[in-house]
Design an enzyme around this catalytic site. Structure first.
Site, short mmCIF file in Angstrom:
data_model
loop_
_atom_site.label_atom_id
_atom_site.label_comp_id
_atom_site.label_asym_id
_atom_site.label_seq_id
_atom_site.Cartn_x
_atom_site.Cartn_y
_atom_site.Cartn_z
N THR A 148 0.85 -1.19 0.00
CA THR A 148 0.00 0.00 0.00
C THR A 148 0.88 1.24 0.00
OG1 THR A 148 -1.97 0.92 1.03
CG2 THR A 148 -0.16 0.40 2.50
N THR A 193 -0.86 0.01 -5.29
CA THR A 193 -1.51 1.20 -4.76
C THR A 193 -2.64 1.59 -5.69
OG1 THR A 193 0.58 1.97 -3.80
CG2 THR A 193 -1.13 3.62 -4.10
#
Length: 184
Positions: free
Chosen positions: A2, A163
């Site tokens: 992330t 992401t």
């Protein structure tokens, strides 16, 4: 993984993160909330790394905040001490970005507490992209903290396959009379 980014500028501090959860090369979820408010909404926290590990750390960190009456640095150092000495915690793979009105910190998987330069934190798989983007925006624009964090996450999401563009953004207003300790 992330991307989590935190920006402190003028009277605001922001922590923002994307919502992608990946298992290997597969996207499992696109709308996870990896940024939270803790300690009566006075502390922002975001995580990168294993989701279950991060929730364990959130719980531990919040208990340290309660124990130290919301003092961010003391709570972070105490969590880091536990992280280093507890066998179960040492196996957790996560990074935390935390911020309150006075400081922004990274708590690492090695049990380190780092106060970054330039009021900027970027962690996770897209962290380097977000940090580069946010640094350029801090140095060359008058955008506020939220706008910088959002643009940095968008750039990271365009480059990093782990992401996405589903963002959670939390923001704290900093009272004008509080000193910015990160520049001390």
């Amino acid at each position: 993984m992330t991307t989590i980014v935190s920006v402190r500028r003028n009277n605001k501090v922001v922590i923002a993160g994307d919502g992608q959860v990946s298992l290997g090369n597969t996207v499992m979820k696109g709308n996870a909330r990896k940024v939270r408010r803790l300690y009566n909404n006075k502390v922002l926290a975001g995580f990168a790394g294993g989701t279950a590990d991060a929730f364990t750390l959130f719980e531990r960190f919040e208990s340290k905040l309660q124990m130290h009456q919301g003092h961010l640095t003391k709570a972070a150092v105490e969590l880091a001490k536990d992280w280093r000495s507890d066998r179960a915690l040492r196996k957790l793979e996560a990074l935390l970005a935390v911020a309150d009105e006075t400081a922004s910190l990274i708590i690492t998987g090695n049990g380190d507490v780092v106060q970054p330069e330039n009021d900027l934190i970027a962690i996770g798989s897209g962290g380097a992209y977000a940090q580069a983007a946010a640094t350029a925006l801090l140095e060359n624009t008058e955008l506020d903290a939220r706008e910088i964090a959002e643009k940095a996450l968008n750039i990271a999401g365009d480059i990093c396959v782990f992401t996405n563009h589903n963002h959670t953004i939390e923001e704290l207003e900093i009272p004008a009379e509080l000193p910015n300790l990160s520049q001390a």
